[in-house]
Design an enzyme around this catalytic site. Sequence first.
Site, PDB file in Angstrom:
ATOM      1  N   ARG A  24       0.827  -1.211   0.000  1.00 14.97           N
ATOM      2  CA  ARG A  24       0.000   0.000   0.000  1.00 14.97           C
ATOM      3  C   ARG A  24       0.862   1.262   0.000  1.00 14.97           C
ATOM      4  O   ARG A  24       0.623   2.199  -0.745  1.00 14.97           O
ATOM      5  CB  ARG A  24      -0.859  -0.034   1.272  1.00 14.97           C
ATOM      6  CG  ARG A  24      -2.158   0.712   1.218  1.00 14.97           C
ATOM      7  CD  ARG A  24      -3.033   0.277   2.378  1.00 14.97           C
ATOM      8  NE  ARG A  24      -2.423   0.610   3.656  1.00 14.97           N
ATOM      9  CZ  ARG A  24      -2.546   1.793   4.264  1.00 14.97           C
ATOM     10  NH1 ARG A  24      -3.269   2.736   3.723  1.00 14.97           N
ATOM     11  NH2 ARG A  24      -1.970   2.018   5.422  1.00 14.97           N
ATOM     12  N   ASP A 178      17.267  -4.331  -0.504  1.00 12.97           N
ATOM     13  CA  ASP A 178      17.630  -3.409   0.576  1.00 12.97           C
ATOM     14  C   ASP A 178      17.369  -2.040  -0.020  1.00 12.97           C
ATOM     15  O   ASP A 178      18.125  -1.576  -0.882  1.00 12.97           O
ATOM     16  CB  ASP A 178      19.106  -3.560   0.962  1.00 12.97           C
ATOM     17  CG  ASP A 178      19.446  -2.669   2.155  1.00 12.97           C
ATOM     18  OD1 ASP A 178      18.957  -1.520   2.179  1.00 12.97           O
ATOM     19  OD2 ASP A 178      20.176  -3.111   3.048  1.00 12.97           O
ATOM     20  N   HIS A 179      16.291  -1.408   0.417  1.00 11.02           N
ATOM     21  CA  HIS A 179      15.860  -0.214  -0.334  1.00 11.02           C
ATOM     22  C   HIS A 179      16.883   0.920  -0.239  1.00 11.02           C
ATOM     23  O   HIS A 179      16.851   1.846  -1.041  1.00 11.02           O
ATOM     24  CB  HIS A 179      14.457   0.231   0.089  1.00 11.02           C
ATOM     25  CG  HIS A 179      14.385   0.845   1.445  1.00 11.02           C
ATOM     26  ND1 HIS A 179      14.194   0.100   2.577  1.00 11.02           N
ATOM     27  CD2 HIS A 179      14.492   2.114   1.846  1.00 11.02           C
ATOM     28  CE1 HIS A 179      14.181   0.907   3.611  1.00 11.02           C
ATOM     29  NE2 HIS A 179      14.354   2.138   3.205  1.00 11.02           N
ATOM     30  N   HIS A 241      21.118  -2.065   6.148  1.00 13.61           N
ATOM     31  CA  HIS A 241      21.270  -0.767   5.491  1.00 13.61           C
ATOM     32  C   HIS A 241      22.654  -0.156   5.725  1.00 13.61           C
ATOM     33  O   HIS A 241      23.329   0.272   4.788  1.00 13.61           O
ATOM     34  CB  HIS A 241      20.213   0.223   5.985  1.00 13.61           C
ATOM     35  CG  HIS A 241      18.813  -0.270   5.818  1.00 13.61           C
ATOM     36  ND1 HIS A 241      18.397  -0.949   4.701  1.00 13.61           N
ATOM     37  CD2 HIS A 241      17.733  -0.200   6.622  1.00 13.61           C
ATOM     38  CE1 HIS A 241      17.109  -1.248   4.832  1.00 13.61           C
ATOM     39  NE2 HIS A 241      16.698  -0.813   5.991  1.00 13.61           N
TER      40      HIS A 241
END
Length: 485
Positions: A24, A178-179, A241
């Site tokens: 979403r 891994d954004h 990250h």
Amino acid sequence: MVSRVIPVQPFDLVVFGGTGDLARRKILPALFRRYCAGQMGDAARVIGAARAEMDDTAYRDFVRGAITEFGADTACAPDQLEAFLGQIGYVTLDAQGAQGWDALKARLGDADRIRAFYFSVGPGLFADLAARIETHGLAGPDTRVVVEKPFGRDLASARSLNADLAKHFDETQIYRIDHYLGKETVQNLMAIRFGNMLFEPLWNSQYVDHIQITVAESGGVGSRGDYYDKAGAMRDMMQNHIMQLLCLTAMEPPAKYDPHAVRDEKLKVIRALGPVEPGDVVRGQYEGTDSLPGYLEEVGDDSSRTESFVALKARIGNWRWAGTPFYLRTGKRLRARASEIAVVFKDAPHSIFGADAGRHRNILTIRLQPNEGIEMGVTIKEPGPGGMRLVDVPLDMTFSEALGPEAGDIPDAYERLIMDVIRGDQTLFMRGDEVEAAWEWTDPIIEAWDAPGAEPCPYATGSSGPDDALALMHRDGRRWREIRI
Ligand code: NAP
């Protein structure tokens, strides 16, 4: 400057967990933005899948709501949303049962095109999904699977997840997200290092005093308390990250910009990391204020020892970095939401200006948020007559200013990464061996916290973390950069 958009080939993307929070807030708005940019194309199809009973129309309403709430900043014409929704469908499906798989197969048909399966569900379902995709004959040579973090909670569980996926897919088909790697500035770190002659000759322990990496959040755990209290800052941020930022900062130049070469170099960095001494790591828990609950209150467990902050000194045992420490820190409820990598260069070997000129150091700062950009601190003469006084000034390159308004609309990390999946480019995704090596380094740090008496230090909401974290640098004659917007 107008950025070039190259449309990707037609694809089918199945989003398992298509009704969940991540879909979403991130996945669906990212797809819409790529659609508006002309990259997704009219032939692409997106199929949401979850257990909730819904038909296509109801799911399109759900997607419309998600985009209105989380993708409304896009420069799309209103009719583009309706056209985009026309390419969306839904299948009611149980990852752990038989329901829905035949319907999904029928939906996908035999079309010879790129097929991506996004596992936007808890990791407990990865093995079930992978097995059922194979059993139902949904996978082909052009199939990719995307898996979300957390990828394991220790080395053993990461190995087991890797093994589950490897039973059904080749490593070249697996995209571990891994954004952080999808962030424009993070990729720019590679461009700066390997696209310029200027920095690389200085990028080593001979010229760099130390490197600081900070990922600071101002918010607390909020509604994610259940998940977060089982993870903590080390698992949630440091192992993935911050480790990725460390790798890109410290790695050797890859022979070329391709998935194997880049990931090989990152892996070498992780493997060169020395064990962290117990005295070189500090963990903390935020305290409450008159108006905000503290960590323990927020997670509803007075006895929790989970850290909402961690700072540590890492050492990389190789020729390039021996003697240059990397100070890493991350935490919640800190002074500001600000993330950066700061490369602090050594003092000039001799000052011709005398002691009165003070101490001046070049610092290259790569800002991840806010205001993505790069800043180089240089020392110049303070203007005006009356002797040689020195002052440090920033050469500031905020991307949106330097590259014009078009560049100000920097795509979200998920936009970039999902399109990379479709293009079949794994460069910005973690390889299985990389993830395992990162856990191998992290596990002993976390295990040491099980010892009796190893309690997290309290720190004030809105501060820079526990005093012990400040001391971690002070005792080395250094100090953390201020956390500021
Ligand atoms: P979520 O809101 O709990 O959504 C989970 C989704 O999985 C729902 O669509 C749910 O729908 C579906 N699902 C659950 N059991 C299923 C089953 N047996 N068969 C088919 N579908 C099933 O979780 P989320 O926050 O979106 O997170 C999804 C994944 O992304 C997790 O691995 C999470 O760690 C990761 N992640 C999330 C975020 C974030 O910001 N939310 C950030 C980074 C990573 P039904 O119940 O209707 O089946």
